[in-house]
Design a protein around this motif. Structure first.
Motif, short mmCIF file in Angstrom:
data_model
loop_
_atom_site.label_atom_id
_atom_site.label_comp_id
_atom_site.label_asym_id
_atom_site.label_seq_id
_atom_site.Cartn_x
_atom_site.Cartn_y
_atom_site.Cartn_z
N MET A 39 62.78 27.07 90.49
CA MET A 39 63.53 28.29 90.21
C MET A 39 62.58 29.49 90.04
SD MET A 39 66.34 29.86 89.84
CE MET A 39 67.54 28.52 89.75
N ARG A 40 61.47 29.27 89.35
CA ARG A 40 60.51 30.37 89.17
C ARG A 40 59.95 30.83 90.51
NH1 ARG A 40 56.89 28.58 83.86
NH2 ARG A 40 58.58 28.77 82.33
N ALA A 41 59.68 29.86 91.39
CA ALA A 41 59.16 30.22 92.71
C ALA A 41 60.19 31.03 93.49
CB ALA A 41 58.77 28.96 93.48
N LEU A 42 61.47 30.65 93.34
CA LEU A 42 62.54 31.38 94.03
C LEU A 42 62.65 32.80 93.50
CD1 LEU A 42 64.87 31.12 96.09
CD2 LEU A 42 66.35 30.48 94.16
N LEU A 43 62.58 32.95 92.18
CA LEU A 43 62.65 34.28 91.59
C LEU A 43 61.46 35.14 92.01
CD1 LEU A 43 63.90 33.42 87.97
CD2 LEU A 43 65.22 34.42 89.85
N ARG A 44 60.29 34.54 92.06
CA ARG A 44 59.11 35.29 92.49
C ARG A 44 59.25 35.74 93.94
NH1 ARG A 44 56.14 31.43 89.45
NH2 ARG A 44 55.74 30.23 91.35
N TYR A 45 59.87 34.88 94.77
CA TYR A 45 60.03 35.22 96.18
C TYR A 45 60.91 36.45 96.35
CZ TYR A 45 61.46 34.84 101.07
OH TYR A 45 61.72 35.11 102.38
N PHE A 46 61.98 36.56 95.55
CA PHE A 46 62.91 37.68 95.69
C PHE A 46 62.49 38.90 94.88
CE2 PHE A 46 65.82 34.31 97.12
CZ PHE A 46 66.30 34.91 98.27
N ALA A 47 61.54 38.78 93.97
CA ALA A 47 61.15 39.91 93.13
C ALA A 47 60.28 40.88 93.90
CB ALA A 47 60.40 39.41 91.90
N THR A 48 60.40 42.16 93.56
CA THR A 48 59.51 43.16 94.14
C THR A 48 58.08 42.91 93.68
OG1 THR A 48 59.11 45.54 94.38
CG2 THR A 48 59.87 44.78 92.23
N GLY A 49 57.13 43.29 94.50
CA GLY A 49 55.74 43.09 94.13
C GLY A 49 55.29 44.06 93.07
N PRO A 50 54.20 43.76 92.38
CA PRO A 50 53.66 44.69 91.37
C PRO A 50 53.07 45.92 92.03
CG PRO A 50 52.13 42.87 91.72
CD PRO A 50 53.37 42.55 92.53
N ASP A 51 52.91 46.98 91.26
CA ASP A 51 52.25 48.18 91.78
C ASP A 51 50.85 47.81 92.26
OD1 ASP A 51 54.47 49.54 91.11
OD2 ASP A 51 53.54 50.84 89.61
N SER A 52 50.48 48.31 93.42
CA SER A 52 49.18 48.03 94.00
C SER A 52 48.44 49.35 94.22
CB SER A 52 49.35 47.30 95.35
OG SER A 52 48.11 47.14 95.99
N ILE A 53 47.20 49.40 93.79
CA ILE A 53 46.39 50.60 93.96
C ILE A 53 45.75 50.55 95.34
CG2 ILE A 53 44.43 51.94 93.10
CD1 ILE A 53 44.97 50.80 90.35
N GLY A 54 46.18 51.42 96.22
CA GLY A 54 45.67 51.42 97.58
C GLY A 54 44.36 52.18 97.70
N THR A 55 43.67 51.95 98.79
CA THR A 55 42.40 52.63 99.06
C THR A 55 42.48 53.43 100.35
OG1 THR A 55 41.56 50.67 100.22
CG2 THR A 55 41.06 50.87 97.86
N ALA A 56 43.69 53.58 100.89
CA ALA A 56 43.84 54.27 102.17
C ALA A 56 43.60 55.76 102.01
CB ALA A 56 45.24 54.02 102.73
N SER A 57 43.16 56.38 103.08
CA SER A 57 42.98 57.83 103.10
C SER A 57 44.35 58.50 103.20
CB SER A 57 42.13 58.22 104.31
OG SER A 57 42.84 57.95 105.52
N PRO A 58 44.43 59.81 102.88
CA PRO A 58 45.71 60.51 103.01
C PRO A 58 46.31 60.41 104.40
CG PRO A 58 44.17 61.83 101.73
CD PRO A 58 43.40 60.65 102.22
N THR A 59 45.45 60.41 105.44
CA THR A 59 45.96 60.27 106.81
C THR A 59 46.62 58.91 107.01
OG1 THR A 59 44.25 61.75 107.65
CG2 THR A 59 45.34 60.32 109.25
N GLU A 60 45.99 57.87 106.50
CA GLU A 60 46.55 56.52 106.63
C GLU A 60 47.83 56.38 105.82
OE1 GLU A 60 43.05 54.51 105.30
OE2 GLU A 60 42.51 53.85 107.33
N VAL A 61 47.85 57.03 104.65
CA VAL A 61 49.06 57.01 103.84
C VAL A 61 50.21 57.68 104.58
CG1 VAL A 61 50.14 57.95 101.75
CG2 VAL A 61 47.89 56.86 101.62
N ASP A 62 49.94 58.82 105.17
CA ASP A 62 50.97 59.52 105.95
C ASP A 62 51.47 58.64 107.09
OD1 ASP A 62 50.71 61.71 104.34
OD2 ASP A 62 49.48 62.86 105.75
#
Length: 410
Positions: A1-24
């Motif tokens: 059940m925990r694995a199922l809930l984790r599958y459907f849950a949104t991911g945690p906030d992730s700090i990206g390293t992309a440049s503004p151009t890549e973000v766009d």
């Protein structure tokens, strides 16, 4: 059940390293995917929701169910759908919307497969009620996706585009499924069960598309929020952000907002007229006006085709003409929904006048549906995933990066 809930849950906030151009670039790519997939696949989901409406007359003619029994079966979907939208709306705020929406489409397809095999009242009522619950996955997931990927002053237009899915799905059902039942290809032995089985196959295909192409929210993909990216923070989002509350706290706060409950009451009143036409309009045109099955559904199709233009017109009018203020546009489109109903039920029997009334009704209804069906509520309610308490001492790098991205986007 925990694995199922984790599958459907949104991911945690992730700090990206992309440049503004890549973000766009990533935002443009994902935003295109989001609007195409939720519009197309929510429209395809409708064929599983409305299949019963098309096959009602064949079911009555075959002696499978009486009109009263069909009314009972049909009502279970509406109550299941209402409960589903209420509960699934809470869940969708915490979910990976692509996986969540895909699961609803898959389960709705299975319910339709079962409907094509059932001639028992209690079983059909149960399956159709469950189908309503499963159909309640789609709208919350789509609205959450819109809130995550489109900002306040552009949301009306994109919400209008997504709302064309209602009319696209209704048109596919009332023309495609009606043709399948009224004039089946020779030698295939098609009959009323295929009115459920073909929509089920369509929903399965839609589930695969959603699962593959509908992304999680931007922050879970290492991107800033769309409000930061576009520099377009609505007043409600700014007020919520200043308080630093969680998603659950935001949801509970929304439950105490009188405006939300007023919108719910207005939306339920609008849905009375909508489902009166969708559920029984084709039967009314056959039994009272004397049209055959295909012609009756063609008249309903005219209503849904006009709805596509109504959604687009509402999004443009509310964003551009009224500066993202929904009430003036609501009044205008509400009158266009209400007045043609008098012509449909009490006007002359002339087919041209009837068709014109259905076109105006569909145009106005779809516009007001775009607003009361979710857009207005999204505007006035804070978005929990935009609510963050920034700790400058611990997150100075992230905060500075977000400011740079916001400045670049502006």
């Amino acid at each position: 059940m925990r694995a199922l809930l984790r599958y459907f849950a949104t991911g945690p906030d992730s700090i990206g390293t992309a440049s503004p151009t890549e973000v766009d670039r990533e935002f443009h790519y994902q935003r295109r995917n989001v609007i195409v997939i939720i519009t197309l696949c929510y429209g395809l989901a409708y064929v599983c929701r409305l299949a019963l409406n098309v096959v009602k007359k064949p079911l009555m003619d075959a002696g499978v169910f009486t009109p009263e029994q069909l009314g009972i079966i049909g009502s279970t979907l509406l109550y299941g759908y209402a409960l589903g939208k209420f509960s699934n709306g809470f869940l969708a705020d915490h979910a990976h919307v692509g996986r969540f929406f895909a699961a609803g489409l898959l389960l709705s397809a299975l319910a339709n497969f079962g409907m094509g095999l059932s001639e028992l009242l209690w079983l059909s009522a149960l399956l159709w009620g469950l189908n309503g619950w499963f159909q309640g996955f789609g709208a919350p997931a789509s609205v959450v996706a819109l809130a995550h990927w489109y900002s306040n002053h552009e949301r009306g237009r994109y919400y209008g585009i997504w709302s064309t899915a209602h009319s696209i799905g209704e048109g596919l059902t009332y023309l495609g499924v009606a043709w399948l039942i009224a004039d089946p290809p020779k030698g295939l032995g098609l009959h009323w069960p295929w009115g459920f089985w073909v929509p089920a196959l369509i929903c399965l295909a839609a589930a695969l598309l959603v699962w593959r192409f509908l992304p999680d929210r931007p922050q879970a993909r290492g991107l800033p929020s769309v409000a930061d990216w576009r520099g377009d923070h609505g007043a409600q989002a700014q007020a919520a952000a200043s308080n630093g509350v969680s998603v659950l706290q935001t949801q509970l706060r929304i439950m105490t907002m009188p405006a939300i409950w007023i919108l719910a009451l207005a939306s339920s009143s609008m849905y009375v007229t909508r489902y009166a036409i969708n559920s029984w309009g084709n039967v009314y045109l056959q039994e009272i006006r004397g049209f055959d099955l295909f012609d009756a559904n063609f008249f309903i199709f005219l209503n849904t085709a006009a709805g596509i233009l109504g959604c687009l017109a509402y999004g443009f009018a509310s964003d551009k003409l009224f500066d993202a203020r929904r009430p003036p546009a609501n009044l205008l489109f509400g009158l266009m929904e209400l007045l043609p109903l008098f012509v449909i039920f009490w006007g002359p029997r002339d087919p041209v006048i009837l068709a014109a009334a259905l076109v105006v009704y569909g145009f106005g209804l779809s516009g007001i549906l775009a607003s009361l069906g979710g857009l207005f509520a999204v505007d006035i309610a804070p978005n929990g995933w935009r609510v963050r308490r920034w700790d400058l001492s611990a997150s100075s790098v992230t905060w500075a990066r977000a400011c740079r991205i916001t400045s670049a986007a502006s």
